[in-house]
Design an enzyme around this catalytic site. Structure first.
Site, PDB file in Angstrom:
ATOM      1  N   HIS A   1      18.463   2.557  -4.628  1.00  0.00           N
ATOM      2  CA  HIS A   1      19.296   2.028  -3.533  1.00  0.00           C
ATOM      3  C   HIS A   1      20.772   2.039  -3.912  1.00  0.00           C
ATOM      4  O   HIS A   1      21.569   1.284  -3.351  1.00  0.00           O
ATOM      5  CB  HIS A   1      18.936   0.569  -3.173  1.00  0.00           C
ATOM      6  CG  HIS A   1      17.612   0.378  -2.516  1.00  0.00           C
ATOM      7  ND1 HIS A   1      16.831  -0.730  -2.755  1.00  0.00           N
ATOM      8  CD2 HIS A   1      16.932   1.136  -1.620  1.00  0.00           C
ATOM      9  CE1 HIS A   1      15.724  -0.644  -2.035  1.00  0.00           C
ATOM     10  NE2 HIS A   1      15.759   0.481  -1.343  1.00  0.00           N
TER      11      HIS A   1
ATOM     12  N   ARG B   1      20.633  13.397   0.318  1.00  0.00           N
ATOM     13  CA  ARG B   1      20.225  12.239  -0.465  1.00  0.00           C
ATOM     14  C   ARG B   1      19.189  12.718  -1.479  1.00  0.00           C
ATOM     15  O   ARG B   1      18.205  13.368  -1.120  1.00  0.00           O
ATOM     16  CB  ARG B   1      19.589  11.195   0.437  1.00  0.00           C
ATOM     17  CG  ARG B   1      19.075  10.035  -0.370  1.00  0.00           C
ATOM     18  CD  ARG B   1      18.220   9.129   0.459  1.00  0.00           C
ATOM     19  NE  ARG B   1      17.752   8.031  -0.371  1.00  0.00           N
ATOM     20  CZ  ARG B   1      16.652   7.338  -0.125  1.00  0.00           C
ATOM     21  NH1 ARG B   1      15.925   7.612   0.922  1.00  0.00           N
ATOM     22  NH2 ARG B   1      16.292   6.373  -0.915  1.00  0.00           N
TER      23      ARG B   1
ATOM     24  N   GLU C   1      24.297   3.983   4.358  1.00  0.00           N
ATOM     25  CA  GLU C   1      24.162   4.980   3.292  1.00  0.00           C
ATOM     26  C   GLU C   1      24.602   6.359   3.769  1.00  0.00           C
ATOM     27  O   GLU C   1      25.216   7.115   3.022  1.00  0.00           O
ATOM     28  CB  GLU C   1      22.709   5.019   2.806  1.00  0.00           C
ATOM     29  CG  GLU C   1      22.321   3.723   2.111  1.00  0.00           C
ATOM     30  CD  GLU C   1      20.822   3.478   2.076  1.00  0.00           C
ATOM     31  OE1 GLU C   1      20.206   3.817   1.080  1.00  0.00           O
ATOM     32  OE2 GLU C   1      20.277   2.934   3.053  1.00  0.00           O
TER      33      GLU C   1
ATOM     34  N   ASN D   1      18.401  13.667   4.767  1.00  0.00           N
ATOM     35  CA  ASN D   1      17.556  12.819   3.917  1.00  0.00           C
ATOM     36  C   ASN D   1      16.109  13.269   4.116  1.00  0.00           C
ATOM     37  O   ASN D   1      15.467  12.924   5.107  1.00  0.00           O
ATOM     38  CB  ASN D   1      17.754  11.357   4.345  1.00  0.00           C
ATOM     39  CG  ASN D   1      16.965  10.385   3.490  1.00  0.00           C
ATOM     40  OD1 ASN D   1      16.169  10.797   2.643  1.00  0.00           O
ATOM     41  ND2 ASN D   1      17.176   9.106   3.712  1.00  0.00           N
TER      42      ASN D   1
ATOM     43  N   ARG E   1       5.141  -3.494  -1.840  1.00  0.00           N
ATOM     44  CA  ARG E   1       5.183  -3.364  -3.306  1.00  0.00           C
ATOM     45  C   ARG E   1       5.260  -4.738  -3.968  1.00  0.00           C
ATOM     46  O   ARG E   1       5.951  -5.631  -3.471  1.00  0.00           O
ATOM     47  CB  ARG E   1       6.415  -2.543  -3.728  1.00  0.00           C
ATOM     48  CG  ARG E   1       6.267  -1.076  -3.452  1.00  0.00           C
ATOM     49  CD  ARG E   1       7.564  -0.329  -3.743  1.00  0.00           C
ATOM     50  NE  ARG E   1       8.104   0.230  -2.524  1.00  0.00           N
ATOM     51  CZ  ARG E   1       9.339   0.714  -2.384  1.00  0.00           C
ATOM     52  NH1 ARG E   1      10.186   0.690  -3.405  1.00  0.00           N
ATOM     53  NH2 ARG E   1       9.748   1.213  -1.241  1.00  0.00           N
TER      54      ARG E   1
END
Ligand code: ADP
Length: 401
Positions: free
Chosen positions: A181, A92, A386, A9, A242
């Protein structure tokens, strides 16, 4: 077929990795290389039971991935004897646009398509690509696989993914909602179906991924039909830094009244908003929960807005699905915070969400059903993984190849 799968990743200044022995799904090594291209680069990893830290100057991703390979194959660390023991690499990739609705084996065409989507994810796709290119150079004869954050959401119908803007912008410029996601939502959805003893194709779920980034997905019969993140990962829930949903006119308003430029507004909404901006204290839910107990006004306000937004989306997705078999909480906050789960479900019993408060308190970083026995909708806590899903996808495609 026995195979070692390396999961990579690559972020803008970091590379996270895990080495799996498949099909046993055994993690043989994992680590994180941080501050690539900055002073103080450092690789922290665990190989077998050994923890180690390698502090070395790492100017770019090529040197970074090489350092990871060298560390894995250093006989002093007891990892691999040789790099050739790695049988496949899973990467990823954040943005696959509409081009990818599933995991794929990487070839030159796939690389080109990922590159073409870089405008949609300028901070993420370029480092992802770099990681793939370097891994292909280091391991040229090994299958390399791309797992996209956006792929799971490609099943969304147009009435869920389209913005109400001129349709040509959607068709010609690909401006629409994509969602992110996806690997996490897909992983917990599969686990949830198993825990419920149902076939995924007969299971409707709402999955809440609450980490630093937060998103929530409506899943009908195993497929994503709506999700809160949009063209970029800024839309939807309140996150660490965010804003999530805002009136888009805020952008022009800030430009006009405060004289802010595009870059400043972008930074304001992505880096200075959310829990951090609301509280004036922190983006970390742990810090805010502790501060709100002490009566910190900003922390109280930030958490109230955060939980209310989650609740609103759960309500909306309950309406979108009609029948919901289970609601799932996952990621840092979802797995660890009974307080946030309870507040997100405040007064939701009439909709079918009946939380068992004692079970909720017990569910920390473990799979558990935290609904009352009589609750029409199950409420599940499921730790996400993940990397495991990337390893599983990679193994499946490499075995076929
Ligand atoms: P990322 O999106 O970076 O992978 P994580 O899934 O690790 O993030 O989630 C990070 C968030 O999880 C942080 O906001 C942190 O406050 C929160 N978190 C971790 N542990 C707890 C806890 N025990 N209680 C509340 N929040 C927690």
């Amino acid at each position: 077929m026995s195979l070692k799968v390396l999961v990579v990743n690559s972020g803008s200044s970091s590379i996270k990795f895990e080495l799996y022995q498949m099909p046993e799904e055994k993690v043989e090594a994992r680590g994180l290389l941080q501050r690539i291209g900055e002073p103080g680069s450092e690789l922290k990893c665990r190989i077998g039971n050994e923890e180690l830290v390698v502090a070395r100057s790492v100017p770019d991703h090529a040197v970074g991935l090489k350092l990871i390979m060298d560390t894995l194959t250093d006989s002093a660390n007891g990892g691999l004897k040789d790099i050739s023991e790695i049988g496949a690499v899973g990467h990823r990739v954040v943005h696959g646009g509409s081009a990818f609705s599933e995991t794929v084996l990487i070839d030159d065409e796939v690389l080109k398509a990922i590159e073409e989507r870089s405008a949609l994810a300028p901070l993420h796709n370029p480092p992802n690509l770099l990681g793939i290119e370097v891994a292909r150079q280091l391991l040229p004869n090994v299958p390399q696989v791309a797992v996209f954050d956006t792929a799971f959401h490609q099943t969304m119908p147009d009435y869920a993914y389209a913005y109400a803007i001129p349709w040509e912008l959607n068709e010609q410029d690909h401006i629409r909602r994509y969602g992110f996601h996806g690997t996490s939502h897909r992983y917990v959805a599969a686990r949830a179906a198993r825990l419920l003893g149902r076939l995924p194709s007969e299971t409707n779920l709402i999955t809440c991924h609450l980490g630093n980034g937060c998103s929530i997905t409506a899943i009908r019969r195993g497929a994503s039909v709506d999700t809160s993140m949009g063209l970029t990962p800024l839309e939807g829930l309140v996150m660490g830094t965010r804003s999530g949903d805002i009136d888009p006119a805020l952008f022009t308003h800030l430009a006009r009244t405060k004289g802010l430029g595009v870059k400043e507004i972008d930074t304001l909404l992505n880096k200075k908003s959310g829990l951090l901006g609301l509280s004036g204290l922190s983006n970390d839910v742990r810090t805010l929960l502790a501060a709100s107990k002490e009566g910190h006004g900003g922390a109280v306000r930030a958490l109230a807005i955060y939980a209310y937004r989650i609740k609103k989306y759960i309500g909306a997705y309950t309406a979108a699905l009609g029948t919901v078999h289970a609601l799932v909480f996952t990621a840092g906050v979802g797995e660890n915070s009974p307080a946030i789960r309870e507040r997100s479900l405040d007064q939701m019993a009439p909709l079918g969400y009946r939380l068992d408060k004692a079970k909720n308190e017990q569910a920390v970083r473990r799979e558990m059903d935290i609904a009352e026995a009589s609750s029409p909708i199950r409420i599940l806590v499921i730790p996400t993984n993940e990397e495991l899903l990337i390893a599983q996808d990679t193994y499946r495609l490499a075995a076929k190849a």
